[in-house]
Design an enzyme around this catalytic site. Structure first.
Site, PDB file in Angstrom:
ATOM      1  N   HIS A 218       0.815  -1.210   0.000  1.00  0.00           N
ATOM      2  CA  HIS A 218       0.000   0.000   0.000  1.00  0.00           C
ATOM      3  C   HIS A 218       0.855   1.269   0.000  1.00  0.00           C
ATOM      4  CE1 HIS A 218      -3.417  -2.530   1.967  1.00  0.00           C
ATOM      5  NE2 HIS A 218      -3.514  -2.527   0.660  1.00  0.00           N
ATOM      6  N   HIS A 219       2.144   1.140  -0.347  1.00  0.00           N
ATOM      7  CA  HIS A 219       2.984   2.349  -0.285  1.00  0.00           C
ATOM      8  C   HIS A 219       2.519   3.388  -1.288  1.00  0.00           C
ATOM      9  CE1 HIS A 219       4.823   0.447  -3.762  1.00  0.00           C
ATOM     10  NE2 HIS A 219       5.450   1.563  -4.021  1.00  0.00           N
TER      11      HIS A 219
ATOM     12  N   LYS B 292      -2.406  -2.358  -8.010  1.00  0.00           N
ATOM     13  CA  LYS B 292      -2.718  -2.740  -9.388  1.00  0.00           C
ATOM     14  C   LYS B 292      -2.221  -4.140  -9.694  1.00  0.00           C
ATOM     15  CE  LYS B 292      -3.885  -1.282 -13.602  1.00  0.00           C
ATOM     16  NZ  LYS B 292      -4.625  -2.573 -13.661  1.00  0.00           N
TER      17      LYS B 292
ATOM     18  N   LYS C  28       7.512  -4.652 -10.051  1.00  0.00           N
ATOM     19  CA  LYS C  28       7.376  -4.288 -11.469  1.00  0.00           C
ATOM     20  C   LYS C  28       7.002  -2.814 -11.611  1.00  0.00           C
ATOM     21  CE  LYS C  28       5.036  -7.630 -13.457  1.00  0.00           C
ATOM     22  NZ  LYS C  28       3.952  -8.414 -14.103  1.00  0.00           N
TER      23      LYS C  28
ATOM     24  N   ASP D  62       8.512   2.922 -12.738  1.00  0.00           N
ATOM     25  CA  ASP D  62       7.952   4.211 -12.317  1.00  0.00           C
ATOM     26  C   ASP D  62       6.485   4.333 -12.700  1.00  0.00           C
ATOM     27  OD1 ASP D  62      10.251   5.269 -11.053  1.00  0.00           O
ATOM     28  OD2 ASP D  62      11.112   5.728 -13.006  1.00  0.00           O
TER      29      ASP D  62
ATOM     30  N   LYS E  26      -2.843  -8.677  -6.919  1.00  0.00           N
ATOM     31  CA  LYS E  26      -3.195  -9.723  -7.881  1.00  0.00           C
ATOM     32  C   LYS E  26      -4.457 -10.417  -7.422  1.00  0.00           C
ATOM     33  CE  LYS E  26      -1.226 -11.425 -11.633  1.00  0.00           C
ATOM     34  NZ  LYS E  26      -0.260 -10.686 -12.456  1.00  0.00           N
TER      35      LYS E  26
ATOM     36  N   SER F 211      -1.560  -0.233 -18.913  1.00  0.00           N
ATOM     37  CA  SER F 211      -2.720  -0.139 -18.020  1.00  0.00           C
ATOM     38  C   SER F 211      -2.732   1.220 -17.322  1.00  0.00           C
ATOM     39  CB  SER F 211      -2.651  -1.218 -16.941  1.00  0.00           C
ATOM     40  OG  SER F 211      -3.214  -2.425 -17.406  1.00  0.00           O
TER      41      SER F 211
HETATM   42  N1  GLU Z   1      -1.488  -9.148 -15.412  1.00  0.00           N
HETATM   43  C1  GLU Z   1      -0.503  -8.291 -15.982  1.00  0.00           C
HETATM   44  C2  GLU Z   1       0.828  -8.462 -15.278  1.00  0.00           C
HETATM   45  O1  GLU Z   1       1.112  -9.496 -14.723  1.00  0.00           O
HETATM   46  C3  GLU Z   1      -0.963  -6.844 -16.094  1.00  0.00           C
HETATM   47  C4  GLU Z   1      -1.347  -6.179 -14.838  1.00  0.00           C
HETATM   48  C5  GLU Z   1      -2.012  -4.818 -15.035  1.00  0.00           C
HETATM   49  O2  GLU Z   1      -2.108  -4.359 -16.161  1.00  0.00           O
HETATM   50  O3  GLU Z   1      -2.433  -4.253 -14.034  1.00  0.00           O
HETATM   51  O4  GLU Z   1       1.674  -7.605 -15.314  1.00  0.00           O
END
Ligand code: GLU
Length: 473
Positions: free
Chosen positions: A66-67, A72, A96, A101, A108, A364
């Protein structure tokens, strides 16, 4: 440690990578622990009516860090989905996003089903019910947690999620930003569908452009002409293979669920996909050799091996037989930590997942920005850019006396459209991301490889964020 099945638990594996990098930083122990753990783990069960009767389905959503908010990450529909896997994948999302950035924490989701066993109506019911479970606990929202596609899900599921969320939040003007990877007609952004594979291509292009790095592994500079083997012809593997081929790389091996094929002279990716559709199998593609076992594809001699399927593919067991010079991780977690140790002794360069497959979440992010700004990228500037360029070209014509053709003017003066901006933003992010981790790798002899460099980069950024939040100053 690898378990009795030969595989480490996935979250433990990610933690091993984390610990290796953390040991090379000087952040306090408590802070490192806070970065490593999963902040919220939501596990739930819900009933669904199917043609076979009532079924109870297991689902998860893990918010790793939650930083930064929102968090996402994709939602996976797979028979093998489990809490450990979702936790590991959520953690990878944090690192990731930090490396690239992209200003999100990691998350997930997983639903333990084999989507092939359900009708479209049943899948819709499952997706909408899963979304409702997230809404009930405030685990979804444009500023809270924003899902996306992953293995087993796509634009169709994302539009069901957006619609369900919108139904529960009438009038919320930013509601569409609650999920990304939507169809373009439902608030999606052009270029998201192919973004992960395109990002893999841009990342490889950048990695292969450093002559001294290539020399160290016995390769020449440049991606064109290199032999490439791809495991997995899903969205990511297909697009990565296609763009590499279009750039002049030779796709010598392709592996799918039912088997693998090899042709030293190269396989045409689209022709293989067409063959698979018609024949129901990748095998017996004209001119190619069938491999007895799909796993054999990983052991083919090649310049670049792209695992683009699932985690735990290159393990302590098969790593000694890997004959690629570069392992390009298009999937999440395809290489175990014990395998990486072996690959290092064999001088194999691993381009890590938390960098290489970040193209999906990068685009995204662009989609989320588009939804929040309620305007298509390029809409405001395109025509202005084009007119300015045309005026410039007229001046060039006047001063040089050379009349330009309509075709020339059209190509040179063209203003940027949404797809141009998305692809250029993605390429820029992939290049900058690589340069950052390469610089860290090269800056210190103690840093053994690009993965550790990428983890150090991510840890430093998350640590800075906690510092600036006033937590662990
Ligand atoms: N599921 C993808 C991943 O592993 C995309 C995640 C996203 O776009 O939020 O990076």
């Amino acid at each position: 440690m690898d378990t009795a099945h030969g595989h480490p638990k996935f979250f433990d594996n990610v933690s091993r990578y984390f610990d290796r990098a953390a040991a090379l930083t000087d952040h306090p122990k408590g802070l490192l622990e806070q970065i490593k753990v999963c902040n919220s783990v939501y596990s739930f069960q819900f009933p669904i009516r199917t043609s076979r009767g009532m079924e109870v389905i297991s689902g998860w959503r893990v918010q790793h860090s939650h930083h930064k908010l929102p968090v996402k990450g994709g939602i996976r529909f797979s028979e093998d989905a489990n809490e450990d896997e979702v936790k590991a994948l959520a953690a990878l999302m944090t690192y990731k996003c930090a490396v690239m950035d992209v200003p999100f924490g990691g998350a997930k989701g997983g639903v333990q089903i084999d989507p092939k066993k359900y009708t479209v109506e049943e899948l819709e019911r499952i997706t909408r019910r899963y979304t409702t479970e997230l809404i009930k606990k405030n685990f979804i929202g444009p500023g809270i947690d924003v899902p996306a596609p992953d293995y087993g899900t796509g634009a169709r599921e994302m539009s069901w999620i957006a619609d369900t969320y919108g139904t529960f939040h009438p009038g919320q003007i930013d509601a569409l930003a609650c999920v990304t990877g939507k169809p373009v007609s439902q608030g999606g952004v052009r270029g998201r569908f192919e973004a992960t594979g395109r990002g893999v291509f841009y990342g490889l292009l950048e990695a292969c452009s450093h002559e001294d790095d290539m020399k160290k592994i016995g390769l020449s500079k440049g991606l064109a002409g290199k032999s490439v083997v791809v495991q997995g012809l899903g969205n990511v593997g297909y697009h990565a293979a296609l763009y590499c081929q279009q750039h002049g790389a030779v796709i010598t091996g392709l592996a799918e669920y039912e088997g693998a094929i090899f042709n030293e002279k190269g396989l045409d990716v689209d022709a293989v996909v067409k063959h698979r559709k018609e024949a129901g199998s990748i095998l017996n593609f004209p001119g190619a050799v069938n491999l007895a076992d799909r796993a054999d594809a990983l052991e083919l001699e090649c310049d670049i091996l792209i695992p683009a399927a699932l985690e735990n593919q290159i393990t302590g067991e098969n790593a000694p037989r890997i004959r690629a010079k570069i392992v390009a991780e298009a999937a999440n977690g395809p290489t175990t930590a014990s395998a990486e140790d072996i690959l290092m002794t064999k001088n194999v360069m691993v381009i890590p997942d938390i960098y290489l497959n970040a193209g999906g979440v990068t685009v995204s992010y662009f989609e989320w920005l588009k939804n929040l700004s309620h305007v298509r990228f390029g809409r405001m500037g395109k025509r202005f850019e084009q007119t300015t360029n045309e005026n410039l070209l007229r001046l060039v014509e006047e001063s040089t006396g050379r009349k330009l053709t309509d075709g020339e003017i059209k190509t040179v003066a063209r203003g940027a459209d949404e797809i141009d901006l998305v692809n250029s933003g993605l390429q820029e992010t992939m290049i900058t991301g690589y340069q950052q981790i390469r610089e860290i790798w090269r800056s210190n002899d103690q840093i053994p490889n690009l993965r550790t460099a990428a983890f150090i980069n991510a840890i430093d950024k998350v640590a800075t964020c906690y510092g600036e939040l006033g937590i662990f100053p």
